[in-house]
Design a protein around this motif. Structure first.
Motif, short mmCIF file in Angstrom:
data_model
loop_
_atom_site.label_atom_id
_atom_site.label_comp_id
_atom_site.label_asym_id
_atom_site.label_seq_id
_atom_site.Cartn_x
_atom_site.Cartn_y
_atom_site.Cartn_z
N SER A 23 -2.21 5.55 -5.18
CA SER A 23 -1.25 5.54 -4.07
C SER A 23 0.17 5.67 -4.60
O SER A 23 0.97 6.46 -4.08
N ARG A 24 0.51 4.90 -5.63
CA ARG A 24 1.87 4.94 -6.19
C ARG A 24 2.16 6.30 -6.80
O ARG A 24 3.25 6.85 -6.65
N TRP A 25 1.18 6.84 -7.50
CA TRP A 25 1.35 8.16 -8.13
C TRP A 25 1.57 9.24 -7.07
O TRP A 25 2.46 10.09 -7.21
N LEU A 26 0.79 9.20 -6.01
CA LEU A 26 0.91 10.21 -4.95
C LEU A 26 2.26 10.10 -4.24
O LEU A 26 2.88 11.11 -3.91
N ALA A 27 2.73 8.87 -4.03
CA ALA A 27 4.04 8.69 -3.41
C ALA A 27 5.15 9.25 -4.28
O ALA A 27 6.09 9.88 -3.79
N GLY A 83 0.80 -1.21 0.00
CA GLY A 83 0.00 0.00 0.00
C GLY A 83 0.83 1.26 0.00
O GLY A 83 2.01 1.25 -0.37
N TYR A 84 0.22 2.35 0.45
CA TYR A 84 0.91 3.64 0.38
C TYR A 84 2.18 3.66 1.21
O TYR A 84 3.18 4.26 0.81
N VAL A 85 2.18 3.00 2.37
CA VAL A 85 3.38 2.98 3.21
C VAL A 85 4.55 2.41 2.43
O VAL A 85 5.66 2.95 2.45
N GLY A 86 4.33 1.31 1.71
CA GLY A 86 5.38 0.73 0.89
C GLY A 86 5.75 1.61 -0.29
O GLY A 86 6.93 1.76 -0.63
N ASP A 87 4.75 2.20 -0.94
CA ASP A 87 5.01 3.08 -2.08
C ASP A 87 5.83 4.29 -1.66
O ASP A 87 6.76 4.71 -2.36
N GLU A 88 5.51 4.86 -0.50
CA GLU A 88 6.25 6.02 -0.02
C GLU A 88 7.67 5.63 0.36
O GLU A 88 8.63 6.38 0.10
N TYR A 89 7.83 4.47 0.96
CA TYR A 89 9.16 3.96 1.33
C TYR A 89 10.04 3.82 0.09
O TYR A 89 11.20 4.25 0.07
N LEU A 90 9.50 3.23 -0.97
CA LEU A 90 10.26 3.06 -2.20
C LEU A 90 10.57 4.40 -2.86
O LEU A 90 11.68 4.60 -3.37
N ALA A 91 9.61 5.32 -2.83
CA ALA A 91 9.85 6.64 -3.42
C ALA A 91 10.94 7.37 -2.66
O ALA A 91 11.79 8.05 -3.27
N ARG A 92 10.96 7.26 -1.33
CA ARG A 92 12.01 7.90 -0.54
C ARG A 92 13.37 7.31 -0.86
O ARG A 92 14.36 8.02 -1.01
N ASN A 93 13.43 5.98 -0.98
CA ASN A 93 14.71 5.35 -1.29
C ASN A 93 15.21 5.74 -2.68
O ASN A 93 16.42 5.91 -2.88
N CYS A 145 18.47 21.19 0.91
CA CYS A 145 17.57 20.84 2.02
C CYS A 145 16.16 21.30 1.65
O CYS A 145 15.95 22.48 1.36
N PHE A 146 15.22 20.37 1.63
CA PHE A 146 13.84 20.71 1.28
C PHE A 146 12.89 19.73 1.96
O PHE A 146 13.29 18.66 2.42
N SER A 147 11.64 20.11 2.01
CA SER A 147 10.62 19.21 2.56
C SER A 147 9.95 18.46 1.42
O SER A 147 9.81 18.97 0.30
N TYR A 148 9.53 17.24 1.70
CA TYR A 148 8.88 16.39 0.72
C TYR A 148 7.91 15.45 1.45
O TYR A 148 7.90 15.40 2.67
N ARG A 149 7.13 14.74 0.75
CA ARG A 149 6.17 13.73 1.21
C ARG A 149 4.82 14.37 1.52
O ARG A 149 4.71 15.28 2.32
N PHE A 150 3.80 13.82 0.88
CA PHE A 150 2.44 14.38 0.97
C PHE A 150 1.99 14.45 2.43
O PHE A 150 2.09 13.47 3.17
N PRO A 151 1.50 15.61 2.88
CA PRO A 151 1.21 15.83 4.31
C PRO A 151 -0.15 15.28 4.76
O PRO A 151 -1.12 16.03 4.94
N ALA A 152 -0.21 13.96 4.92
CA ALA A 152 -1.43 13.33 5.45
C ALA A 152 -1.02 12.05 6.17
O ALA A 152 0.02 11.46 5.85
N PRO A 153 -1.79 11.58 7.15
CA PRO A 153 -1.42 10.39 7.94
C PRO A 153 -1.36 9.13 7.09
O PRO A 153 -2.20 8.91 6.21
#
Length: 248
Positions: free
Chosen positions: A221-225, A7-17, A201-209
């Protein structure tokens, strides 16, 4: 890159990496140290796909054991248990690149660890940091929200170990946050006070829980990440690249 949740947690993790790797691999390096390497996804990837030597350090033995049992283990990867708040068990001037991804917020004394990283880096070496943005729009709103609203309506959306300032939950476990994160100004100031030059230095990652975003359809989910792994004012995370002055 292995090790992602669904899900999104995994998609965001991969996008960060991918974001970290895009900066890390922008110039060649001989030795990389991953402090707080977790289960070794980034360390293993770099060791397997580059000619660099990689050293992974983590405070929890069970994570190091998982990495060592992984088949095939890249020959250029060495991992060991280390409490980096006590010190990094490496000699001076040995690393060209240090990763500290989602590490500083878990530390009692981040300035001491940055000084250790500076010591371990060769002159001209780089440090990549990711950490929560304490000035993210949701955190600003929550800091000013009445406590009863957080307790009654929002506590279920927040992970207790990750939000000590908001929920008053400070724990000694290594995975628990010791602070909500850093502002851009605070992180840049901390790096400069240690001697680092700030490159980005910048901020990233969509601001929602995460607990809300993980309900999204897979494609969205993948697109948003992916969109979230770009500079975004008021976002949840900080990405920073620092350099030790001098030439190797």
């Amino acid at each position: 890159i292995a090790g992602a949740a669904e899900g999104y947690v995994g998609d965001e993790y991969l996008a960060r990496n991918r974001l970290i790797l895009s900066y890390a691999l922008a110039e060649p390096f001989g030795v990389m140290v991953d402090v707080g390497c977790g289960y070794g996804a980034l360390a293993s990837f770099v060791a397997a796909h580059t000619s660099s030597r990689v050293i992974g350090l983590d405070v929890l033995l069970r994570r190091i054991r998982v990495i060592r049992q992984r088949e095939p283990l890249p020959s250029r990867l060495a991992v060991c248990v280390a409490n980096i708040e006590v010190g990094i068990p490496l000699q001076d001037n040995v690393a060209d690149l240090v990763l500290a991804s989602e590490v500083l917020e878990h530390l009692y004394d981040p300035s001491r660890v940055l000084a250790e990283i500076y010591r371990v880096l060769r002159p001209g070496g780089r440090l990549i940091v990711t950490t929560p943005n304490s000035n993210a729009i949701p955190y600003i709103v929550l800091r000013h929200a009445p406590r009863w609203i957080i307790r009654r309506f929002l506590r279920g959306l927040l992970q207790e170990d990750l939000h000590p300032e908001l929920l008053g939950t400070r724990k000694d476990h290594p995975d628990a946050h010791k602070r909500e994160g850093f502002t851009i100004e605070g992180l840049v100031g901390l790096a400069r006070s240690t001697g680092f030059v700030v490159e980005i230095c910048f901020s990233y990652r969509f601001p929602a829980p995460d607990k809300v975003l993980r309900l999204l359809p897979e494609r969205f989910s993948r697109w948003l990440a992916d969109i979230g792994a770009r500079p975004l004012p008021g976002a949840l995370e900080l990405f920073a690249g620092f350099r030790r002055p001098g030439s190797g």
